[in-house]
Enzyme design. Sequence first.
Site, short mmCIF file in Angstrom:
data_model
loop_
_atom_site.label_atom_id
_atom_site.label_comp_id
_atom_site.label_asym_id
_atom_site.label_seq_id
_atom_site.Cartn_x
_atom_site.Cartn_y
_atom_site.Cartn_z
N HIS A 128 -13.87 -1.46 10.09
CA HIS A 128 -14.02 -2.31 8.75
C HIS A 128 -12.36 -3.28 8.94
O HIS A 128 -12.11 -4.47 8.86
CB HIS A 128 -14.36 -1.81 7.80
CG HIS A 128 -13.50 -0.78 8.00
ND1 HIS A 128 -13.74 0.01 8.69
CD2 HIS A 128 -12.48 -0.66 6.63
CE1 HIS A 128 -12.75 1.27 7.76
NE2 HIS A 128 -12.40 1.50 7.20
N ARG A 129 -11.41 -2.76 9.09
CA ARG A 129 -9.71 -2.85 8.73
C ARG A 129 -9.88 -4.07 10.05
O ARG A 129 -8.44 -4.61 10.14
CB ARG A 129 -9.24 -1.47 8.43
CG ARG A 129 -7.57 -2.34 8.06
CD ARG A 129 -6.62 -0.89 7.52
NE ARG A 129 -7.41 -0.74 6.17
CZ ARG A 129 -8.12 0.02 6.15
NH1 ARG A 129 -8.35 1.14 7.22
NH2 ARG A 129 -8.37 0.52 4.67
N ASN A 156 -0.69 3.83 1.28
CA ASN A 156 -1.31 4.81 2.64
C ASN A 156 -1.07 4.40 3.75
O ASN A 156 -0.93 3.84 4.14
CB ASN A 156 -2.66 4.41 2.12
CG ASN A 156 -3.30 4.85 2.92
OD1 ASN A 156 -3.61 5.73 4.35
ND2 ASN A 156 -4.84 5.04 2.77
N GLY A 159 -8.89 9.66 4.55
CA GLY A 159 -9.98 9.18 3.95
C GLY A 159 -11.53 10.01 4.15
O GLY A 159 -11.41 10.66 4.93
N ASP A 170 -8.52 -3.54 0.39
CA ASP A 170 -8.82 -2.61 -0.27
C ASP A 170 -10.04 -2.21 0.28
O ASP A 170 -10.81 -3.33 0.75
CB ASP A 170 -9.18 -3.42 -1.67
CG ASP A 170 -9.85 -2.18 -2.64
OD1 ASP A 170 -9.37 -1.24 -2.73
OD2 ASP A 170 -10.75 -2.14 -3.56
N THR A 207 0.60 -1.30 -0.26
CA THR A 207 -0.24 0.25 -0.41
C THR A 207 1.18 1.20 0.17
O THR A 207 2.50 1.02 0.79
CB THR A 207 -1.39 0.16 1.26
OG1 THR A 207 -1.53 1.13 0.71
CG2 THR A 207 -0.67 -0.26 2.18
N LYS A 213 -10.03 2.92 17.19
CA LYS A 213 -11.17 2.50 15.73
C LYS A 213 -10.31 1.48 15.24
O LYS A 213 -11.48 1.05 14.86
CB LYS A 213 -10.26 4.26 14.59
CG LYS A 213 -10.62 3.74 13.01
CD LYS A 213 -10.14 4.68 12.05
CE LYS A 213 -10.49 3.79 10.95
NZ LYS A 213 -9.78 4.65 9.74
P1 IMP Z 1 -8.42 2.02 -1.05
O1 IMP Z 1 -8.98 1.50 -2.35
O2 IMP Z 1 -8.73 0.93 -0.11
O3 IMP Z 1 -6.45 2.05 -0.91
O4 IMP Z 1 -9.02 3.10 -0.55
C1 IMP Z 1 -10.14 3.04 -1.24
C2 IMP Z 1 -10.76 4.49 -0.09
O5 IMP Z 1 -11.27 4.11 0.77
C3 IMP Z 1 -9.00 5.29 0.39
O6 IMP Z 1 -8.24 6.35 -0.23
C4 IMP Z 1 -9.93 6.37 1.93
O7 IMP Z 1 -10.23 7.14 0.77
C5 IMP Z 1 -11.37 5.38 1.67
N1 IMP Z 1 -10.84 4.37 3.14
C6 IMP Z 1 -10.33 3.30 3.16
N2 IMP Z 1 -10.55 2.57 4.46
C7 IMP Z 1 -10.56 3.83 5.45
C8 IMP Z 1 -10.84 4.52 6.37
O8 IMP Z 1 -10.29 3.89 6.82
N3 IMP Z 1 -10.96 4.98 6.87
C9 IMP Z 1 -11.93 5.96 6.16
N4 IMP Z 1 -11.44 5.83 4.46
C10 IMP Z 1 -11.02 4.42 4.60
#
Ligand code: IMP
Length: 335
Positions: free
Chosen positions: A321-322, A161, A294, A217, A159, A316
């Site tokens: 979810h994560r 992120n 996010g 994801d 990732t 959190k």
């Molecule tokens: P990704 O494609 O899995 O990186 O996530 C898609 C988008 O969902 C990210 O760019 C975040 O903006 C949002 N996202 C994913 N997980 C979270 C979270 O735990 N909190 C808030 N936004 C999230």
Amino acid sequence: MTPEREWDVADEVEWGIEEDIVWEETDEDEETILELRNDSQPSFFVRKFAVVWWRNGFYKAGKVDGLIRVTPTRTLFFDEKGKLRLSINNSDIKEIKLHEHESDFSIFYNEIITNKEVYDITTGVDKAQSEQNHKDLKSAISGNYDAPLKEIVDLQIVTSNEGKIKEFISIFGKTNFNPVKTNIDYPEIQASSLEEVVDFGLSWLQGKIKPPFVIDDAGAFIDNLQGFPGVYSRYVYDTIGLEGVLKQMENVEERQCIFRCVLGLMTESGEKHRFVGECKGTLIDEQRGDRGFGYDPIFIPEGFDKTFAELTSEEKNSISHRGIAMRKLIDFLLK
Ligand code: IMP
């Protein structure tokens, strides 16, 4: 009590939150001994310093921002696997005390007093975790381990992120798996489910990264928008941003939203596994809080009155979810 030792060597640790710690290494008796640079103050304060903490029988290297206290660290070394270790003979240890050091913020550290040295080892900024860490350390030194020591296994997390990586590190900290950020861009296919995106990502990365590795994801699925942005959450976030999402939701009363996270694991034997977590909640009509990442500032999980961005990372992780998906992954890995 043994007095703190004067610093005679002052080698600076280059430090940056995005960068790996760069250590100044000197060979001594065939062991790599690390010297941490101290600034010139006699009070042994360093600004931005790499720390070592104890978890389940292992010392790990980490980083902390702010002012922390440090005493001699000469017995820190990299073992043959490149892991940072602190070698203190259990029989040399006379006492271990937990202290709270207050500067711009509180930081906890274990003071380990041996016949020769006093080691102050930062445990972090979390009181409960530091107290647990202190108990673990004491009991480990007296020969009691909750579980037999296991080898630390690096788990590549694919990732870019930084927010996700922090959550991985926080949850995996109590295990023998060491999350390592691996920044390879893999194609996110246009698909109707996170599962498909993850399956494709795992296959695409197979052979390109040494397993075990994990991809993540996730997305926000808003009821009133028939699950949008869902798999397009990143795109929507990167284009219209939270302002845009809030605009779409203006005057909408039904504000239920589900966060979903799908983790994909590629095992060393080339098996693929998925772990799913969901967290229900509502979207508010403004942005609140500055933690997380996010959509966190606009999402209040069920049963709470704070947004994800207002909760601590522990809070959190305990409901997110994560967090749920990661605990399933950990259960699987530990088996
Ligand atoms: P990704 O494609 O899995 O990186 O996530 C898609 C988008 O969902 C990210 O760019 C975040 O903006 C949002 N996202 C994913 N997980 C979270 C979270 O735990 N909190 C808030 N936004 C999230």
